[in-house]
Write a protein that holds these residues in place. Structure first.
Motif, short mmCIF file in Angstrom:
data_model
loop_
_atom_site.label_atom_id
_atom_site.label_comp_id
_atom_site.label_asym_id
_atom_site.label_seq_id
_atom_site.Cartn_x
_atom_site.Cartn_y
_atom_site.Cartn_z
N ALA A 13 34.83 -58.37 -16.20
CA ALA A 13 34.24 -57.04 -16.43
C ALA A 13 34.63 -56.49 -17.80
CB ALA A 13 34.68 -56.09 -15.33
N ALA A 14 35.89 -56.67 -18.20
CA ALA A 14 36.35 -56.16 -19.51
C ALA A 14 35.63 -56.87 -20.66
CB ALA A 14 37.86 -56.33 -19.65
N LEU A 15 35.51 -58.19 -20.56
CA LEU A 15 34.82 -58.94 -21.62
C LEU A 15 33.35 -58.57 -21.69
CD1 LEU A 15 36.42 -62.49 -21.23
CD2 LEU A 15 37.04 -60.69 -22.86
N ALA A 16 32.72 -58.46 -20.53
CA ALA A 16 31.29 -58.09 -20.50
C ALA A 16 31.09 -56.71 -21.11
CB ALA A 16 30.78 -58.13 -19.06
N HIS A 17 31.98 -55.79 -20.82
CA HIS A 17 31.89 -54.43 -21.36
C HIS A 17 31.91 -54.43 -22.89
CE1 HIS A 17 32.33 -50.09 -21.41
NE2 HIS A 17 33.37 -50.22 -22.21
N LEU A 18 32.70 -55.33 -23.47
CA LEU A 18 32.82 -55.42 -24.92
C LEU A 18 31.82 -56.38 -25.56
CD1 LEU A 18 36.71 -55.38 -25.23
CD2 LEU A 18 35.12 -53.53 -25.80
N GLY A 19 31.05 -57.09 -24.73
CA GLY A 19 30.07 -58.03 -25.27
C GLY A 19 30.67 -59.34 -25.71
N ARG A 31 36.23 -71.27 -26.84
CA ARG A 31 35.66 -70.43 -27.89
C ARG A 31 34.95 -69.24 -27.24
NH1 ARG A 31 32.05 -73.64 -30.29
NH2 ARG A 31 33.56 -74.45 -31.76
N PHE A 32 35.21 -68.06 -27.79
CA PHE A 32 34.55 -66.83 -27.35
C PHE A 32 33.96 -66.15 -28.57
CE2 PHE A 32 37.13 -67.77 -23.77
CZ PHE A 32 36.56 -67.13 -22.68
N GLU A 33 32.83 -65.48 -28.39
CA GLU A 33 32.15 -64.83 -29.50
C GLU A 33 31.68 -63.44 -29.09
OE1 GLU A 33 29.23 -67.23 -31.54
OE2 GLU A 33 30.26 -69.08 -30.97
N ALA A 34 31.53 -62.56 -30.09
CA ALA A 34 31.02 -61.22 -29.85
C ALA A 34 30.38 -60.69 -31.13
CB ALA A 34 32.14 -60.28 -29.42
N GLU A 35 29.27 -60.01 -30.95
CA GLU A 35 28.66 -59.27 -32.06
C GLU A 35 29.52 -58.03 -32.30
OE1 GLU A 35 26.03 -60.06 -34.00
OE2 GLU A 35 25.81 -61.93 -32.89
N ILE A 36 29.78 -57.72 -33.55
CA ILE A 36 30.55 -56.52 -33.88
C ILE A 36 29.66 -55.32 -33.60
CG2 ILE A 36 31.70 -55.22 -35.70
CD1 ILE A 36 32.33 -57.97 -37.01
N ALA A 37 30.16 -54.40 -32.77
CA ALA A 37 29.41 -53.20 -32.40
C ALA A 37 30.16 -51.96 -32.91
CB ALA A 37 29.27 -53.14 -30.88
N PHE A 39 31.18 -49.33 -31.46
CA PHE A 39 32.25 -48.84 -30.59
C PHE A 39 33.54 -49.66 -30.72
CE2 PHE A 39 29.90 -51.84 -27.89
CZ PHE A 39 30.93 -52.63 -27.40
N MET A 40 33.49 -50.80 -31.41
CA MET A 40 34.68 -51.62 -31.63
C MET A 40 35.47 -51.20 -32.86
SD MET A 40 33.23 -55.46 -31.15
CE MET A 40 32.78 -56.17 -29.59
N THR A 41 34.90 -50.34 -33.68
CA THR A 41 35.49 -50.08 -35.00
C THR A 41 36.56 -48.98 -34.98
OG1 THR A 41 33.72 -48.55 -35.60
CG2 THR A 41 33.41 -50.85 -36.19
N ASN A 42 37.43 -49.06 -35.98
CA ASN A 42 38.49 -48.06 -36.14
C ASN A 42 38.05 -47.02 -37.18
OD1 ASN A 42 38.81 -49.28 -38.67
ND2 ASN A 42 40.61 -50.44 -38.05
N ARG A 43 38.96 -46.20 -37.63
CA ARG A 43 38.65 -45.15 -38.60
C ARG A 43 38.14 -45.70 -39.92
NH1 ARG A 43 43.97 -42.08 -39.22
NH2 ARG A 43 42.75 -40.92 -40.72
N SER A 44 38.48 -46.95 -40.23
CA SER A 44 38.03 -47.56 -41.48
C SER A 44 36.66 -48.22 -41.35
CB SER A 44 39.05 -48.62 -41.94
OG SER A 44 40.30 -48.01 -42.18
#
Length: 133
Positions: A13-19, A31-37, A39-44
């Motif tokens: 569930a956690a991995l699916a939530h983050l894509g 190997r695991f992959e994810a598109e950068i979204a 909601f994943m980003t920090n202040r920078s």
């Protein structure tokens, strides 16, 4: 001759939530992959280091969990995880690879690398994991 399909497992569930999705898994490797979204980003405006740690931890834990049999599920628990943050992504996709590099039947050691699709090395990691009984 028929093409062999990769041995893959559906995300938690956690991995699916983050894509985050598994894209390869075999003996001593995952190997695991994810598109950068956004909601994943920090202040920078770059992915938060916790995202890097999570995807590396996942790939490394799975690298010692492969059995080759969907009926024989092996669960692992992280005992130690050290992440070295090296760069920021230049591309739009995170790719984490974990490799089991030693250990025994109950405790194993791993190395991980996090890249993007351009080949930029973003982070490395080492970890110690336990096979749960």
């Amino acid at each position: 001759m028929t093409e062999q399909k990769p041995f893959l497992e559906a995300p938690s569930a956690a991995l699916a939530h983050l894509g985050i999705a598994m894209t390869d898994w075999n003996t001593d490797f995952a190997r695991f992959e994810a598109e950068i979204a956004p909601f994943m980003t920090n202040r920078s405006g770059i992915p938060h280091g916790g995202i890097y740690a999570m995807i590396l931890d996942t790939a490394m834990g799975y690298s010692g969990a492969f059995t080759g049999d969907m009926q024989d599920v092996r669960m692992t628990l992280t005992l130690s995880l050290t992440v070295n943050y090296l760069s920021r992504p230049k591309g739009a996709r995170l790719i984490a690879e974990g490799r089991r590099v030693g250990g025994g039947a109950k405790t194993f050691f791993t190395e991980g690398r996090l890249l993007d699709e351009t080949g930029e090395l973003i982070a490395t990691a080492v970890g110690t994991f336990k096979v749960r009984s």
